[in-house]
Design a protein around this motif. Structure first.
Motif, mmCIF file in Angstrom:
data_model
loop_
_atom_site.group_PDB
_atom_site.id
_atom_site.type_symbol
_atom_site.label_atom_id
_atom_site.label_comp_id
_atom_site.label_asym_id
_atom_site.label_seq_id
_atom_site.Cartn_x
_atom_site.Cartn_y
_atom_site.Cartn_z
ATOM 1 N N ILE A 34 5.513 -0.896 -4.941
ATOM 2 C CA ILE A 34 6.919 -0.563 -4.710
ATOM 3 C C ILE A 34 7.786 -1.767 -5.041
ATOM 4 C CG2 ILE A 34 6.399 1.087 -2.848
ATOM 5 C CD1 ILE A 34 7.476 -1.161 -0.906
ATOM 6 N N ALA A 35 9.076 -1.523 -5.134
ATOM 7 C CA ALA A 35 10.068 -2.599 -5.211
ATOM 8 C C ALA A 35 10.891 -2.516 -3.927
ATOM 9 C CB ALA A 35 10.954 -2.439 -6.436
ATOM 10 N N ARG A 77 3.055 -0.497 4.029
ATOM 11 C CA ARG A 77 2.381 -1.696 4.536
ATOM 12 C C ARG A 77 2.155 -2.712 3.413
ATOM 13 N NH1 ARG A 77 -2.409 0.606 8.507
ATOM 14 N NH2 ARG A 77 -1.171 2.267 9.510
ATOM 15 N N THR A 78 2.244 -3.988 3.800
ATOM 16 C CA THR A 78 1.970 -5.049 2.842
ATOM 17 C C THR A 78 0.465 -5.197 2.641
ATOM 18 O OG1 THR A 78 1.960 -6.734 4.586
ATOM 19 C CG2 THR A 78 4.046 -6.327 3.463
ATOM 20 N N ARG A 79 0.097 -5.731 1.479
ATOM 21 C CA ARG A 79 -1.299 -6.026 1.159
ATOM 22 C C ARG A 79 -1.401 -7.488 0.782
ATOM 23 N NH1 ARG A 79 -2.944 -1.984 -3.482
ATOM 24 N NH2 ARG A 79 -4.956 -3.034 -3.148
ATOM 25 N N SER A 80 -2.488 -8.109 1.138
ATOM 26 C CA SER A 80 -2.675 -9.540 0.828
ATOM 27 C C SER A 80 -2.994 -9.726 -0.646
ATOM 28 C CB SER A 80 -3.805 -10.099 1.669
ATOM 29 O OG SER A 80 -5.004 -9.389 1.428
ATOM 30 N N SER A 117 0.841 -1.192 0.000
ATOM 31 C CA SER A 117 0.000 0.000 0.000
ATOM 32 C C SER A 117 0.877 1.244 0.000
ATOM 33 C CB SER A 117 -0.910 0.003 1.228
ATOM 34 O OG SER A 117 -1.641 1.203 1.304
ATOM 35 N N THR A 118 0.563 2.191 -0.862
ATOM 36 C CA THR A 118 1.351 3.417 -0.945
ATOM 37 C C THR A 118 0.623 4.624 -0.357
ATOM 38 O OG1 THR A 118 0.499 3.844 -3.185
ATOM 39 C CG2 THR A 118 2.573 2.608 -2.995
ATOM 40 N N GLY A 141 7.247 -9.047 5.722
ATOM 41 C CA GLY A 141 5.873 -9.526 5.618
ATOM 42 C C GLY A 141 4.875 -8.568 6.240
ATOM 43 N N TYR A 142 5.350 -7.627 7.044
ATOM 44 C CA TYR A 142 4.492 -6.604 7.631
ATOM 45 C C TYR A 142 4.596 -5.303 6.842
ATOM 46 C CZ TYR A 142 4.025 -9.595 11.757
ATOM 47 O OH TYR A 142 3.759 -10.637 12.603
ATOM 48 N N VAL A 143 5.827 -4.910 6.566
ATOM 49 C CA VAL A 143 6.071 -3.721 5.749
ATOM 50 C C VAL A 143 7.190 -4.024 4.759
ATOM 51 C CG1 VAL A 143 5.354 -2.128 7.580
ATOM 52 C CG2 VAL A 143 7.783 -2.719 7.325
ATOM 53 N N GLY A 144 7.257 -3.195 3.726
ATOM 54 C CA GLY A 144 8.374 -3.213 2.799
ATOM 55 C C GLY A 144 9.029 -1.850 2.818
#
Length: 438
Positions: free
Chosen positions: A411-412, A435-438, A62-63, A418-421
């Motif tokens: 994003i790259a 934040r990561t998204r499923s 998520s951006t 697994g929680y954030v990138g």
């Protein structure tokens, strides 16, 4: 940078903020030698019901609720062209642990809050504020997150100066700092005196190589040590001077050790419990070393008895050659194990994946038909390859097959748990958590 002092009131707010969002880490005043400092916002920006979620192998991020990390996350490693050196960041449940040459900084990647600083016992040889605007010179390396005695610890290393007294000269010392993730405080630290550094080793150079059983392998000024987690004392010291970038593969420490004349580097395997040498690869004047899998490493350089200078895939336990790759192919560059079955290597404009055990090539980009481009790889993790292409931006590729699995990931990431990138913001190039998204 100011010296840290205990700040219980401010830290208590960080504890509440991170606990509310479920990040699983907090700030606190220092325990043992050193301390922490920082003040936090009044609370998280996200509502409690908007709790953090872990995605084992995230394909999308998520951006719209990004959190900019402290300047230390990119200081000395990020230029206009992007990340030039690996970011000194470890993540645990959405919290960033940022190694600095003068301490460890803790910041939530999930909510906005001021960071907490963990400081060393000794005066550090270099400080973050002294790095200047040029890229390079930041000796901090990624910390290690590990479990011990029922506590999740973040282990980081730096070099400080032990002052002399009377007729006794001062000397440099490596400090291994253990930070308790549940409290955000320094749980303990261990100190190892350092001999005079080799001229080829950068001043302040230090890193946590890895952990094997109850022993943590650390490096400072080109010297390799084993520190026992229970006694917190040095249990071995490996003879010789090592190049930065030693790895743990299986139950073997594999490093690049300088010859006695200081001209070439040889790949050697050491017992992580004792530091004793198990094997040495005499043919390869090595330049680069990477962990290729649970039991293998890739070493590249100059092969003295062979016309082909292609990189070698070695069995970490024995040092036996598994395969020699063709010269000027992807294994001559940077390689990363995907955590499942393959190692992904990048060299110039090539990206290729190889079986971690046998070295057999699985796929390569660009393809022979010229219809697919090779991405600029940022992270290899949990069977996925993250990267960007000049034409289409971020992309996620299946590490086993090379096929695109997500063409709009947001994003790259350079780091993810697994929680954030963690990636660079598009316009500002600030190191930012998403934040990561499923």
């Amino acid at each position: 940078m100011k010296h840290a002092v205990a700040a219980r009131g401010a830290v208590a707010v960080v504890v509440a903020a991170l606990a509310l969002c479920g990040c699983g880490a907090s700030g606190g005043d220092g325990a043992g030698d050193g301390g922490s400092a920082g003040k936090a916002d009044a609370g998280p920006t996200a509502a409690p019901a908007d709790g953090i979620r872990a995605v084992k192998a995230p394909k999308r991020f998520s951006t719209d609720r990004a959190v900019v990390l402290p300047d230390s996350a990119g200081e000395g490693n990020v230029a206009i062209a992007g990340v030039q050196h690996p970011l000194p960041i470890a993540l645990h449940k959405g919290v960033a642990y940022i190694a600095r040459p003068d301490g460890l900084e803790i910041a939530s990647g999930y909510v906005d809050s001021d960071p907490v600083l963990i400081t060393p016992r000794r005066e550090p040889l270099s400080r973050l504020d002294d790095l200047g605007p040029m890229v390079g010179g930041n000796t901090a390396r990624k910390p290690l997150v590990t479990e011990h005695g029922g506590t999740t610890l973040v282990l980081s290393a730096l070099v400080g100066r032990v002052p002399g007294e009377g007729t006794t000269k001062g000397h440099d010392a490596l400090e291994l700092m253990a930070t308790d993730t549940s409290q955000g405080t320094k749980a303990w630290s261990a100190e190892v005196p350092l001999a005079e550094r080799h001229y080829s080793v950068e001043e302040g150079q230090s890193e946590v190589v890895g952990r094997s059983g109850g022993t943590v392998v650390v490096m400072g000024h080109g010297q390799l040590f084993g520190i026992d987690l229970d006694s917190r004392r040095k249990v071995w010291s490996a003879p010789g001077t090592f190049q930065e970038g030693a790895v743990l593969a299986g139950d073997t420490v594999v490093g690049l050790r300088l010859d006695e004349d200081g001209t070439d580097r040889r790949v050697v395997g050491l017992d992580p419990a004792t530091g004793k040498q198990r094997w040495s690869e005499p043919r390869l004047a090595a330049e680069r070393l990477s962990a290729a899998g649970p039991e293998t490493v890739v070493a590249s350089g100059y092969v003295t008895d062979d016309r082909d200078d292609g990189a070698l895939l070695l069995n970490a336990a024995s040092g036996d050659e598994v395969r020699q790759f063709p010269e000027d192919t992807a294994p001559d560059g940077e390689c990363s194990y995907d955590g499942v079955s393959v190692t992904v290597c990048t060299y110039t404009d090539q990206v290729a994946a190889y079986d971690a055990a046998t070295g057999e090539q699985r796929w390569a980009l660009p393809d022979e038909a010229g219809t697919r481009a090779a991405p600029k790889v940022t992270l290899v993790r949990e069977g996925l390859v993250y990267g960007t292409t000049a034409e289409n931006g971020p992309v996620v590729v299946d590490a086993a097959t090379g096929e695109d699995v997500e063409t709009r990931p947001g994003i790259a990431p350079y780091v993810s748990d697994g929680y954030v990138g963690v990636a660079l913001a598009e316009e500002s190039h600030a190191v930012t958590a998403y934040r990561t998204r499923s």
